[in-house]
Enzyme design. Structure first.
Site, PDB file in Angstrom:
ATOM      1  N   HIS A 158       0.822  -1.216   0.000  1.00 21.25           N
ATOM      2  CA  HIS A 158       0.000   0.000   0.000  1.00 21.25           C
ATOM      3  C   HIS A 158       0.858   1.269   0.000  1.00 21.25           C
ATOM      4  O   HIS A 158       0.355   2.346  -0.318  1.00 21.25           O
ATOM      5  CB  HIS A 158      -1.020  -0.013   1.146  1.00 21.25           C
ATOM      6  CG  HIS A 158      -0.469   0.233   2.515  1.00 21.25           C
ATOM      7  ND1 HIS A 158      -0.303  -0.751   3.452  1.00 21.25           N
ATOM      8  CD2 HIS A 158      -0.038   1.358   3.107  1.00 21.25           C
ATOM      9  CE1 HIS A 158       0.199  -0.231   4.545  1.00 21.25           C
ATOM     10  NE2 HIS A 158       0.363   1.046   4.377  1.00 21.25           N
ATOM     11  N   ASP A 193       0.240  -7.644   1.515  1.00 21.39           N
ATOM     12  CA  ASP A 193       0.640  -6.242   1.600  1.00 21.39           C
ATOM     13  C   ASP A 193       2.155  -6.049   1.681  1.00 21.39           C
ATOM     14  O   ASP A 193       2.646  -5.308   2.511  1.00 21.39           O
ATOM     15  CB  ASP A 193      -0.053  -5.576   2.801  1.00 21.39           C
ATOM     16  CG  ASP A 193      -0.021  -4.058   2.684  1.00 21.39           C
ATOM     17  OD1 ASP A 193       0.337  -3.564   1.615  1.00 21.39           O
ATOM     18  OD2 ASP A 193      -0.337  -3.384   3.681  1.00 21.39           O
ATOM     19  N   SER A 264       4.523   2.705   7.758  1.00 16.92           N
ATOM     20  CA  SER A 264       4.209   1.493   6.990  1.00 16.92           C
ATOM     21  C   SER A 264       5.425   1.051   6.183  1.00 16.92           C
ATOM     22  O   SER A 264       6.048   1.868   5.514  1.00 16.92           O
ATOM     23  CB  SER A 264       3.074   1.769   6.015  1.00 16.92           C
ATOM     24  OG  SER A 264       1.881   1.906   6.684  1.00 16.92           O
TER      25      SER A 264
END
Lengths: 351, 182
Positions: A158, A193, A264
């Site tokens: 992402h 992810d 992230s």
């Protein structure tokens, strides 16, 4: 002691135990691959020898003998009855392996940790920070971690997504030493992810992959990332649940080490500096519950096979291949559609 | 919000037919801009009334800047509103179910299952579709003489089917077939 053995060593040990004579033959090439190396060098041979010696496995692999360094030569591995000394001259020099004058991995080796050297967590985190990067895309930013000295970076899918949910092919990377470079996305996986990026560099610092399956609840973890652009912030927490399954059948590491927007893709490491996961997402609660400290990291062992496959292909070759911006598949063949998900090939997927 | 890809493609094919001079079904329904405006206003009112029948006291609070209404039903998020296709206005209900998996051994069986489900009469007016990499369940109907009861029925039906099926699809296809001991 055995708890800290590398998976490759543990597998060899298992095989040796099952053999009547306690002898196993394998090619030097296979041994190198098992340890995640693409090519032989004195440094990685030293490390392999040290790892095997810790597990009391004898191997006729000499650092300086060009014969046994040949990738095709067959090696004999045998379980030793006595403890094998990790020869000081064979052990990596303090501060890690070197290529020329550049440090390759500044992390302490397992042998050094066992001997009580490099125990200070600040040294370990300073080393992991060198392997952490900032990733900039057209719509945002995130973090990433270098997992191979030849320029392979691991991050979240992402982080490299576009507004339409497709994956970017090219992103911009800032390194801890202040330099920057363009990276090519070569593989990604939407449900897990993760995304793998290649930068055209050699001799980078890389974090060694740990074994997340051996994580225990309450073990200390450190997360490094760039939350809200605050570059290379370190947070600490514990393993809240080592194998948490949410909705789908994906297992996450649940931790209370703070993970925020921007961190992230950053590394989640143990106190020994082994990479066990990458920061993925945080549960902030719903209408009824205001949640705190419920953060999730994706275990790195999901990506181990992928990293090996990319090493086998060669990173620069992977950059030239077709990359499906929908499903993150990498393939060599020509065609109008992605052979994995069937999506029509999009512009900007090939170099 | 953009219209879902499947509808967009249908629009493209209709445009191509028009260029070739094939008589259009839509031409029977040709309306002046004023008539269309009235129809859209009536449709919007029917949607608001339908939402009130569903128990939303103030449906305008659920509206986004494009006029689409979003609200949760069980584990899913339902979206409804008016979309325009080939100069016809349609009432659309749609519910994102899940992201497309990335593993080869999950994608193909999922495609097949969705096509088979689309052919099942249990789905009634609802159908599965793929927009970008999101699998969604949707239902569409022309705005002509749209009734609040019909709005209520369609929303109830689509959201119920989606809420029933999303957990099962996610459990089977939502994750990965990769093993951790690789």
């Amino acid at each position: 002691m055995e708890a800290r053995l590398k998976p490759a060593v543990a597998r060899i040990l298992d095989e040796l135990r099952s053999r009547p004579k306690g002898i196993k033959k394998m090619s030097a090439r296979r041994l190198l691959r098992a340890f995640g190396y693409e090519r032989r060098s004195q440094e990685n041979v030293r490390e392999i020898r040290a790892e095997l010696a810790r597990a009391r496995i004898e191997v006729n692999l000499a650092v300086d003998d060009p014969k046994t360094l040949d990738e095709l030569v067959t090696l004999r591995l045998r379980k030793a009855t006595r403890a094998l000394p990790v020869d000081a001259s064979d052990a990596p020099p303090a501060g890690g392996k070197t290529v020329g004058d550049r440090p390759l991995s500044p992390l302490p080796t397992p042998a050094q940790i066992a001997q009580g050297r490099h125990r200070d967590i600040t040294d370990v985190i300073a080393a992991v920070k060198q392997c952490t990067v900032q990733i900039f895309t057209e719509i945002g930013e995130g973090s990433g971690v270098i997992v191979d000295p030849n320029g392979l970076i691991l991050t979240n899918r992402h982080v490299v997504d576009t507004e339409e949910g497709l994956s970017e092919r090219y992103v911009h990377v800032h390194f801890a030493d202040g330099t920057e470079d363009d990276a090519t996305v070569v593989r990604s996986h939407r449900p897990l992810d993760y995304a793998l990026l290649v930068v055209p560099r050699q001799g980078l610092c890389a974090v060694p992959l740990g074994d997340p399956l051996k994580l225990k609840d309450a073990q200390t973890l450190y997360a490094i990332g760039n939350p809200g652009g605050l570059a290379f912030s370190v947070t600490r927490g514990i393993v809240s649940a080592a194998r948490r399954v949410c909705t789908t059948n994906v297992e996450y590491i649940q931790t209370d080490a703070a993970i925020n927007a921007g961190s992230s893709g950053g590394p989640v490491v143990t106190e020994q500096g082994d990479l066990v996961g990458i920061s993925a997402w945080a549960y902030r609660g719903d209408g009824r519950l205001q949640a705190q400290g419920i953060n999730f990291a994706i275990p790195v062992d999901y990506m181990r096979e992928e990293i090996r496959a990319l090493r086998a292909i060669g990173f620069q070759e992977a950059c030239r291949r077709y990359y499906c911006r929908h499903c993150g598949w990498l393939e060599e063949s020509e065609g109008r559609y992605c052979s994995n998900c069937g999506a029509a090939r999009t512009e900007g997927s090939e170099r | 919000m953009r219209p879902p890809a499947a509808h967009h493609r249908l629009g493209v094919s209709l445009l191509q037919q028009r260029e070739r001079g094939v008589p259009q079904l839509a031409e029977h329904h040709a309306r002046t801009p004023e008539q269309r405006e009235t129809l859209r206003a009536q449709g919007a009112q029917a949607i608001m009334d339908g939402m009130k029948r569903l128990g939303a006291s103030d449906p305008t609070a659920l509206q986004d800047e494009n006029g689409f209404l979003h609200f949760p039903v069980g584990s899913i998020q339902c979206t409804l509103g008016i979309v325009t296709l080939e100069e016809r206005d349609l009432f659309l209900v749609y519910v994102p179910i899940m992201d497309l998996p990335s593993d080869r051994d999950l994608i193909l069986p999922l495609y097949r299952l969705l096509l088979e489900l689309n052919n099942r009469f249990e789905l009634s007016i609802a159908k599965f579709g793929l927009h970008g990499d999101t699998i969604f369940l949707s239902a569409m109907r022309p705005l002509d003489s749209l009734d609040p009861t019909e709005v209520e029925d369609m929303v109830r039906w689509v959201s119920r089917v989606a809420d029933d099926i999303d957990d099962r699809l996610l459990a089977e296809f939502g994750g990965t077939s990769k093993r951790r001991d690789g």
